[in-house]
Write a protein that holds these residues in place. Structure first.
Motif, PDB file in Angstrom:
ATOM      1  N   GLU A 194       7.601  -7.241  -1.825  1.00  0.00           N
ATOM      2  CA  GLU A 194       8.519  -8.191  -1.248  1.00  0.00           C
ATOM      3  C   GLU A 194       9.912  -7.681  -0.973  1.00  0.00           C
ATOM      4  O   GLU A 194      10.126  -6.565  -1.965  1.00  0.00           O
ATOM      5  N   GLY A 195      10.722  -7.682  -0.007  1.00  0.00           N
ATOM      6  CA  GLY A 195      12.019  -7.359   0.049  1.00  0.00           C
ATOM      7  C   GLY A 195      12.191  -6.115   0.826  1.00  0.00           C
ATOM      8  O   GLY A 195      13.363  -5.502   0.909  1.00  0.00           O
ATOM      9  N   ALA A 196      11.055  -5.522   1.691  1.00  0.00           N
ATOM     10  CA  ALA A 196      11.182  -4.461   2.674  1.00  0.00           C
ATOM     11  C   ALA A 196      12.319  -4.603   3.560  1.00  0.00           C
ATOM     12  O   ALA A 196      12.658  -5.518   4.099  1.00  0.00           O
ATOM     13  N   ASP A 197      13.247  -3.477   3.621  1.00  0.00           N
ATOM     14  CA  ASP A 197      14.051  -3.376   4.621  1.00  0.00           C
ATOM     15  C   ASP A 197      15.394  -4.108   4.037  1.00  0.00           C
ATOM     16  O   ASP A 197      16.079  -4.400   5.005  1.00  0.00           O
ATOM     17  N   THR A 198      15.389  -4.388   2.873  1.00  0.00           N
ATOM     18  CA  THR A 198      16.706  -5.029   2.270  1.00  0.00           C
ATOM     19  C   THR A 198      17.303  -4.191   1.218  1.00  0.00           C
ATOM     20  O   THR A 198      16.536  -2.820   1.058  1.00  0.00           O
ATOM     21  N   ASN A 199      17.926  -4.400   0.543  1.00  0.00           N
ATOM     22  CA  ASN A 199      18.888  -3.742  -0.624  1.00  0.00           C
ATOM     23  C   ASN A 199      17.810  -3.591  -2.073  1.00  0.00           C
ATOM     24  O   ASN A 199      18.162  -2.798  -2.923  1.00  0.00           O
ATOM     25  N   ARG A 200      16.883  -4.394  -1.848  1.00  0.00           N
ATOM     26  CA  ARG A 200      15.932  -4.432  -3.192  1.00  0.00           C
ATOM     27  C   ARG A 200      14.465  -4.503  -2.980  1.00  0.00           C
ATOM     28  O   ARG A 200      14.210  -5.626  -2.183  1.00  0.00           O
ATOM     29  N   LEU A 201      13.772  -3.696  -3.379  1.00  0.00           N
ATOM     30  CA  LEU A 201      12.298  -3.815  -3.072  1.00  0.00           C
ATOM     31  C   LEU A 201      11.591  -4.173  -4.431  1.00  0.00           C
ATOM     32  O   LEU A 201      11.953  -3.642  -5.510  1.00  0.00           O
ATOM     33  N   ASP A 202      10.913  -5.286  -4.629  1.00  0.00           N
ATOM     34  CA  ASP A 202      10.056  -5.697  -5.735  1.00  0.00           C
ATOM     35  C   ASP A 202       8.468  -5.388  -5.354  1.00  0.00           C
ATOM     36  O   ASP A 202       8.179  -5.600  -4.410  1.00  0.00           O
ATOM     37  N   TRP A 203       7.767  -4.854  -6.482  1.00  0.00           N
ATOM     38  CA  TRP A 203       6.343  -4.564  -6.312  1.00  0.00           C
ATOM     39  C   TRP A 203       5.627  -4.956  -7.539  1.00  0.00           C
ATOM     40  O   TRP A 203       6.239  -4.734  -8.658  1.00  0.00           O
ATOM     41  N   GLY A 204       4.461  -5.172  -7.561  1.00  0.00           N
ATOM     42  CA  GLY A 204       3.378  -5.385  -8.630  1.00  0.00           C
ATOM     43  C   GLY A 204       3.106  -6.851  -8.838  1.00  0.00           C
ATOM     44  O   GLY A 204       2.216  -7.259  -8.291  1.00  0.00           O
ATOM     45  N   ALA A 205       3.723  -7.363  -9.959  1.00  0.00           N
ATOM     46  CA  ALA A 205       3.011  -8.711 -10.354  1.00  0.00           C
ATOM     47  C   ALA A 205       3.316  -9.771  -9.262  1.00  0.00           C
ATOM     48  O   ALA A 205       4.123  -9.970  -8.420  1.00  0.00           O
ATOM     49  N   GLN A 206       2.420 -10.565  -9.261  1.00  0.00           N
ATOM     50  CA  GLN A 206       2.466 -11.655  -8.457  1.00  0.00           C
ATOM     51  C   GLN A 206       1.606 -13.015  -9.098  1.00  0.00           C
ATOM     52  O   GLN A 206       1.043 -13.057  -9.994  1.00  0.00           O
ATOM     53  N   SER A 207       2.179 -14.093  -8.353  1.00  0.00           N
ATOM     54  CA  SER A 207       1.484 -15.364  -8.915  1.00  0.00           C
ATOM     55  C   SER A 207      -0.049 -15.490  -8.439  1.00  0.00           C
ATOM     56  O   SER A 207      -0.678 -14.512  -7.733  1.00  0.00           O
TER      57      SER A 207
END
Length: 246
Positions: free
Chosen positions: A44-57
Motif C-alpha cells: 500500500e502507499g503506491a504513488d506517495t512518499n512511502r511504500l509499505d509491503w509484506g505483512a498483512q492482517s
C-alpha cells in the motif's frame, strides 16, 4: 573626498557581486507500485512518499508497523551558499522486515522533486527505476530472521547519474547546482550502499538511510568586476600619495 566616495561606491558594488544567496527549497518524491513480482505481494502507499509491503492482517490489509517500507523523507532545506559547497537536500529510508508477502523479486520507480524557492523559484525532477530482491530468510520465524540478520535483501539500480536533475543548473544569484548524488547516511550492521552502481543491501530487521546531497558552486566574478577591483586599488594608492604630499 570625491575619491573616497567613489571608492566606497565601488566597494559596495563588489560586495553585491560577491555575495552568495542562501539556497532554500523543498525535497520530496513518490514511489510507484511494484511490478513484475515473482511471488505473492501485498502493498500500500503506491504513488506517495512511502511504500509499505509484506505483512498483512487476515483480511489482506497491510500492517505498516510489521511491513518493509521505503520512505522518501520530505524535507525543507536551507543552505548558506557563500563560497559554494555540499549540502543535505533530504533522505530516503529503507526499513526491512521479515515477512511472507514481500513479492520475491520486483521493480518500481522513484520520482524525486527539488523545488527551489531562493534565490530563484525552480522546480527540478528526476525519475529512475530500481529492482528489489527479497531473499529467503532461512529461519523458521520472522523473529529469528531479524535477530540473526542473515540473508540481507538487495536493491539494485538505486543511483543518480552525473546529469541528474539536468545538472548543472543555474539557480540564479550567481549560483550553480553542479550535481545531486546519493551517499549512505545511517545504517546498522549488514547494510551497505555503492553510489556508483546503486547497489543497496539491508539486513532483515534493519533500517538503512541514504542521504541526497546537492553540490553548489559560485559563478566566477565577471571581467568587469576585476576592472573595478583594479580601479579601487588605484584610488587607494592615489589617496595615500595625496596624504603624503600634504
Amino acid at each position: 573626498m570625491k575619491h573616497i566616495a567613489f571608492a566606497g561606491a565601488v566597494t559596495v558594488a563588489l560586495s553585491s557581486l560577491a555575495q552568495a544567496s542562501t539556497v532554500t527549497g523543498d525535497f520530496g518524491g513518490t514511489i510507484g507500485a511494484p511490478t513484475g513480482a515473482t511471488n505473492i505481494i501485498r502493498f500500500e502507499g503506491a504513488d506517495t512518499n512511502r511504500l509499505d509491503w509484506g505483512a498483512q492482517s487476515s483480511g489482506g490489509v497491510v500492517v505498516p508497523e510489521d511491513s518493509s517500507s521505503l520512505t522518501i523523507n520530505e524535507n525543507p532545506f536551507s543552505f548558506d551558499a557563500s563560497g559554494g559547497g555540499e549540502f543535505l537536500l533530504g533522505t530516503i529510508t529503507w526499513n526491512n522486515q521479515s515477512n511472507f508477502s514481500t513479492g520475491g523479486d520486483w521493480s518500481s520507480t522513484v520520482s524525486l522533486s527539488l523545488s527551489f524557492l531562493n534565490p530563484t523559484a525552480i522546480d527540478l525532477n528526476e525519475s529512475f527505476e530500481f529492482s528489489i530482491s527479497n531473499t529467503p530468510d532461512g529461519q523458521p520465524t520472522a523473529e529469528q530472521a531479524e535477530l540473526l540478520g542473515t540473508f540481507p535483501d538487495e536493491i539494485s539500480g538505486f543511483v543518480l547519474g552525473a546529469s541528474a536533475f539536468d545538472a548543472p543548473v543555474d539557480l540564479g544569484g550567481d549560483l550553480i547546482l553542479d550535481s545531486v548524488y546519493f551517499s549512505l547516511f545511517d545504517a546498522g550492521a549488514a547494510s551497505a550502499y555503492n553510489s556508483e552502481n546503486g547497489f543497496w543491501t539491508n539486513r532483515e530487521g534493519g533500517t538503512s538511510t541514504i542521504a541526497v546531497y546537492g553540490s553548489i558552486s559560485e559563478v566566477p566574478l565577471p571581467a568587469g568586476a576585476w576592472l573595478l577591483i583594479s580601479g579601487l586599488g588605484g584610488l587607494i594608492v592615489m589617496r595615500r600619495r595625496e596624504k603624503q604630499a600634504a
